[in-house]
Scaffold this motif. Structure first.
Motif: not given
Length: 349
Positions: A84-85, A90-91, A1-4, A52-53
């Motif tokens: 936040v990232a 995760l979302s 999973m990737h978040g920015e 935990p995720a």
């Protein structure tokens, strides 16, 4: 999973992670921020692994903060921005470039129609019938626009408003009253899907959605910055304010009014709260003009708007669009049934 997550006024924070059976099993932080000492990066990664995720942003931030050595120096980001990232990863939150954006900058319309268009276009984006859109308002009348939960009698001198040519209208978002004289404000609305601000608190989303305009203002010499919760400011004072409304279908309205030129005497004449603010701050002359955009740049309102559009296009790849005839028709119905009614205006007398 990737978040920015682009920190308002700061750097880009990027996380890549893996989850197994509800637990984060791999985690890697990256970005164009500054961090000392070097091994603090590995400490951050290890702090998140095993969590935990389902943890919230605050929990991730606390874990990161607890893992940092006492002499750690973070520039351009914070433990909260890592949180936040991580939540955005995760979302599976979207980023600006994940969408095909439109910019609408069309003819001037009455204030009540502007407010109705905000509701219609937000609903259309939430329903998936319209892509994310930036709309820049043009004014053919002056108005006082009060927040959804404000009292009319507490905020506005109705006789003074009528005498000075100001229509009084109520918007769907919260926040404070705005004196909007035609030709003296720059107003825009963003209509976005909830996925764009997924994983952010309301406070984080305000700054995130206005980062582009901060950059645009800085590019023309204004030392603009975001002041929580919802103000755009400069050393010369407040430039503007933002407000949001989130619909049940997933559409998010974020709109902003910035002062190009404002008459302080008129503000205290029409807005009751304006008199209080002037008094509280010890302003010696109510006639003092507050015009940060014009005074700090010497540019016309049209030139400032053009730079805003250029900046937004550069960041999102947006193309020119229009309000459709069907959207205008729906907005006209809302003007008749809602925004022009006494019941709506006086929902909080």
């Amino acid at each position: 999973m990737h978040g920015e997550y682009k920190v308002p006024g700061g750097k880009l924070v990027v996380v890549d992670l893996e989850v197994d059976d509800g637990i984060i099993t791999e985690f890697a932080l990256a970005g164009d921020f500054f961090l000392e000492p070097d091994d603090a990066l590995g400490a951050i990664d290890q702090a998140v692994i095993g969590m935990p995720a389902a943890s919230d942003t605050a929990a991730f931030a606390a874990a990161v903060r607890g893992a940092l050595p006492d002499d750690a120096s973070l520039l351009g980001f914070t433990p909260e921005s890592v949180g936040v990232a991580t939540r955005r990863a995760l979302s599976q939150a979207a980023n600006w470039r994940d969408f095909e954006w439109q910019i609408i900058h069309s003819e001037a319309v009455p204030p009540r129609l502007h407010l109705a268009l905000d509701e219609v276009l937000t609903s259309e984006v939430g329903a998936g019938r319209r892509g994310p859109t930036l709309r820049i308002w043009e004014w053919n009348e002056s108005a006082v626009v009060i927040g959804s939960f404000q009292s009319v009698k507490n905020e506005v001198d109705m006789d003074a408003a009528a005498k000075n040519g100001f229509d009084v209208v109520r918007r769907v978002s919260g926040g404070g009253a705005m004196l909007m004289k035609k030709g003296e404000v720059v107003t825009y609305s963003l209509y976005v899907p909830a996925e764009l601000v997924q994983g952010m608190s309301f406070a984080d989303s305000y700054a995130y959605l206005d980062e582009w305009v901060i950059e645009a203002l800085r590019s023309i010499g204004i030392a603009a910055e975001y002041k929580p919760l919802n103000d755009i400011t400069s050393p010369g004072g407040k430039i503007g304010g933002a407000a949001q409304k989130r619909l049940g279908n997933g559409g998010v309205l974020h709109h902003v009014t910035m002062s190009y030129d404002m008459d302080g005497e008129m503000m205290t004449t029409v807005l009751r709260i304006g008199r209080e603010k002037m008094s509280d701050k010890g302003t010696t002359s109510a006639a003092k003009r507050v015009d940060p955009l014009r005074s700090q740049t010497g540019l016309s309102r049209a030139e400032i708007i053009e730079r805003m559009k250029e900046t937004f296009i550069a960041q999102t790849g947006a193309t020119a669009g229009e309000v459709t005839s069907e959207e205008y028709a729906e907005a006209e119905k809302l003007v008749e049934t809602k925004f022009s009614t006494e019941a709506w205006l006086n929902r909080v007398p």
